[in-house]
Design an enzyme around this catalytic site. Structure first.
Site, PDB file in Angstrom:
ATOM      1  N   HIS A  96      -9.481   1.403   4.442  1.00 33.03           N
ATOM      2  CA  HIS A  96      -8.244   1.495   5.239  1.00 33.03           C
ATOM      3  C   HIS A  96      -8.496   2.397   6.447  1.00 33.03           C
ATOM      4  O   HIS A  96      -9.268   3.352   6.369  1.00 33.03           O
ATOM      5  CB  HIS A  96      -7.110   2.052   4.373  1.00 33.03           C
ATOM      6  CG  HIS A  96      -5.777   1.940   5.033  1.00 33.03           C
ATOM      7  ND1 HIS A  96      -5.348   2.841   5.970  1.00 33.03           N
ATOM      8  CD2 HIS A  96      -4.799   1.007   4.914  1.00 33.03           C
ATOM      9  CE1 HIS A  96      -4.142   2.464   6.400  1.00 33.03           C
ATOM     10  NE2 HIS A  96      -3.785   1.360   5.770  1.00 33.03           N
ATOM     11  N   LYS A 132       0.199   4.274  -0.172  1.00 36.46           N
ATOM     12  CA  LYS A 132      -0.403   5.462   0.462  1.00 36.46           C
ATOM     13  C   LYS A 132      -0.173   6.686  -0.440  1.00 36.46           C
ATOM     14  O   LYS A 132      -0.165   6.529  -1.641  1.00 36.46           O
ATOM     15  CB  LYS A 132       0.145   5.619   1.875  1.00 36.46           C
ATOM     16  CG  LYS A 132      -0.006   4.305   2.678  1.00 36.46           C
ATOM     17  CD  LYS A 132       0.159   4.433   4.136  1.00 36.46           C
ATOM     18  CE  LYS A 132      -0.095   3.087   4.810  1.00 36.46           C
ATOM     19  NZ  LYS A 132       0.004   3.139   6.248  1.00 36.46           N
ATOM     20  N   ASN A 180       0.881  -1.170   0.000  1.00 34.67           N
ATOM     21  CA  ASN A 180       0.000   0.000   0.000  1.00 34.67           C
ATOM     22  C   ASN A 180       0.915   1.216   0.000  1.00 34.67           C
ATOM     23  O   ASN A 180       1.527   1.521   1.019  1.00 34.67           O
ATOM     24  CB  ASN A 180      -0.898  -0.017   1.247  1.00 34.67           C
ATOM     25  CG  ASN A 180      -1.713   1.262   1.393  1.00 34.67           C
ATOM     26  OD1 ASN A 180      -1.725   2.104   0.486  1.00 34.67           O
ATOM     27  ND2 ASN A 180      -2.393   1.405   2.515  1.00 34.67           N
ATOM     28  N   GLU A 210      -5.573  -5.006  10.173  1.00 36.98           N
ATOM     29  CA  GLU A 210      -4.524  -4.032  10.465  1.00 36.98           C
ATOM     30  C   GLU A 210      -4.825  -3.315  11.782  1.00 36.98           C
ATOM     31  O   GLU A 210      -5.602  -2.342  11.788  1.00 36.98           O
ATOM     32  CB  GLU A 210      -4.444  -2.988   9.349  1.00 36.98           C
ATOM     33  CG  GLU A 210      -4.110  -3.557   7.993  1.00 36.98           C
ATOM     34  CD  GLU A 210      -3.480  -2.518   7.071  1.00 36.98           C
ATOM     35  OE1 GLU A 210      -2.390  -2.798   6.582  1.00 36.98           O
ATOM     36  OE2 GLU A 210      -4.060  -1.442   6.887  1.00 36.98           O
ATOM     37  N   GLU A 221      -6.848   4.705   7.660  1.00 36.74           N
ATOM     38  CA  GLU A 221      -6.582   6.132   7.393  1.00 36.74           C
ATOM     39  C   GLU A 221      -7.764   6.779   6.674  1.00 36.74           C
ATOM     40  O   GLU A 221      -8.061   7.952   6.888  1.00 36.74           O
ATOM     41  CB  GLU A 221      -5.278   6.261   6.580  1.00 36.74           C
ATOM     42  CG  GLU A 221      -4.057   5.957   7.446  1.00 36.74           C
ATOM     43  CD  GLU A 221      -2.865   5.365   6.704  1.00 36.74           C
ATOM     44  OE1 GLU A 221      -2.819   5.441   5.465  1.00 36.74           O
ATOM     45  OE2 GLU A 221      -1.974   4.812   7.385  1.00 36.74           O
ATOM     46  N   SER A 252       3.314  -2.478  10.194  1.00 33.24           N
ATOM     47  CA  SER A 252       4.768  -2.584  10.428  1.00 33.24           C
ATOM     48  C   SER A 252       5.345  -3.941  10.032  1.00 33.24           C
ATOM     49  O   SER A 252       6.256  -4.459  10.678  1.00 33.24           O
ATOM     50  CB  SER A 252       5.100  -2.249  11.887  1.00 33.24           C
ATOM     51  OG  SER A 252       4.701  -0.918  12.193  1.00 33.24           O
ATOM     52  N   GLY A 288       2.488   2.019  10.806  1.00 33.82           N
ATOM     53  CA  GLY A 288       3.475   3.094  10.701  1.00 33.82           C
ATOM     54  C   GLY A 288       4.171   3.422  12.007  1.00 33.82           C
ATOM     55  O   GLY A 288       4.822   4.466  12.128  1.00 33.82           O
TER      56      GLY A 288
HETATM   57  P1  13P Z   1       3.002   0.144   7.655  1.00 32.91           P
HETATM   58  O1  13P Z   1       3.483  -1.139   7.041  1.00 32.91           O
HETATM   59  O2  13P Z   1       3.793   1.338   7.199  1.00 32.91           O
HETATM   60  O3  13P Z   1       2.884   0.042   9.140  1.00 32.91           O
HETATM   61  O4  13P Z   1       1.524   0.410   7.099  1.00 32.91           O
HETATM   62  C1  13P Z   1       0.606  -0.618   7.169  1.00 32.91           C
HETATM   63  C2  13P Z   1      -0.570  -0.244   6.369  1.00 32.91           C
HETATM   64  O5  13P Z   1      -1.307   0.656   6.724  1.00 32.91           O
HETATM   65  C3  13P Z   1      -0.815  -0.975   5.118  1.00 32.91           C
HETATM   66  O6  13P Z   1      -2.076  -0.694   4.628  1.00 32.91           O
END
Ligand code: 13P
Length: 249
Positions: free
Chosen positions: A95, A12, A10, A167, A97, A213, A173
């Protein structure tokens, strides 16, 4: 039959179209695999460049979001037809976010999941609890509710093809990965929930990923768990390390 692993990146809100071409070309040889399915979910504007650069490889391309209407006066949104016509075959839905910053709800997630299936896109449906919810001990209840609403009116045949990404928000993150046991506990509970909603066939067929992560150092332990069918990877999907995650064995 053993389920295939699916490792999806992803990206982002990272990478311009020009940078997309460079990154896909860099990662292409590193993510080659006969055993693992590989998807790069990229910003909508990068999809054509990613599709072009990924031609002839094992990489499939996905979008990071999609609107649930066909077309019309929805300024700034991206429709399912636009995504399909650009050559993407997957789409991340809901997601955390998007839920946090763009007010997505379980109900809009459900509408988007149905729309994705209608257009032949494979949805990667995200769920996950906050740290507060984990500390309150309501993780499993919370996730079950997210899953039950996301799958309203989804047929058994569609559900078999769906991807769920568990997740935990506190692991995204932050460098704070869920332990493989914590991740397995929830992924196993998600599969049990799908079994209740449908049947054992659907529960065995559906793909359940862990995200939060994931990196080259922890992927092997996470993906060895029986109910974890791969990962949804943020930060590490933009680096050569992504190749190590795909080839985790
Ligand atoms: P990270 O791997 O940067 O923690 O992000 C996970 C994520 O949100 C994947 O959709």
């Amino acid at each position: 039959m053993a389920r295939r692993k699916l490792v999806a990146g992803n990206w982002k809100m990272n990478m311009t179209p020009t940078q997309t071409t460079e990154l896909v070309n860099t990662l292409k040889p590193l993510v080659a695999s006969d055993d693992v399915d590989v998807v790069f979910c990229v910003p909508a504007i990068d999809i054509p460049a990613a599709v072009e650069a990924a031609k002839g490889s094992n990489i499939k391309i996905g979008a990071e979001n999609m609107y649930f209407e066909e077309k019309g006066a929805f300024t700034g949104e991206i429709s399912p037809d636009m995504i399909v016509d650009s050559g993407a075959t997957y789409v991340i839905i809901g997601h955390s976010e998007r839920r946090e910053y763009f007010a997505e709800t379980d109900e809009t997630v459900n509408k988007k999941v149905l729309k994705a299936f209608e257009h032949g896109l494979t949805p990667i449906i995200c769920c996950g609890e906050s740290l507060k919810q984990r500390e309150q001990g309501i993780t499993i209840d919370w996730i079950r509710q997210q899953i039950k609403i996301a799958f309203i009116d989804v047929t058994a045949d569609q559900a078999k093809k769906a991807v769920i990404a568990y997740e935990p928000i506190w692991a995204i993150g932050t460098g704070k990965t869920a332990t493989s046991d914590q991740a397995e506990e929830v992924c196993c509970a998600i599969r049990a929930c799908i079994r209740e909603l449908y049947d054992a066939d659907v529960a065995e067929a559906i793909t359940i990923q862990y995200g939060g992560s994931v990196n080259a150092g922890n992927a092997a332990e996470l993906f060895a768990k029986p109910d974890i069918d791969g990962g949804l990877v943020g930060g590490a999907s933009l680096k050569p390390d992504f190749g190590k995650i795909v080839n985790y064995k």
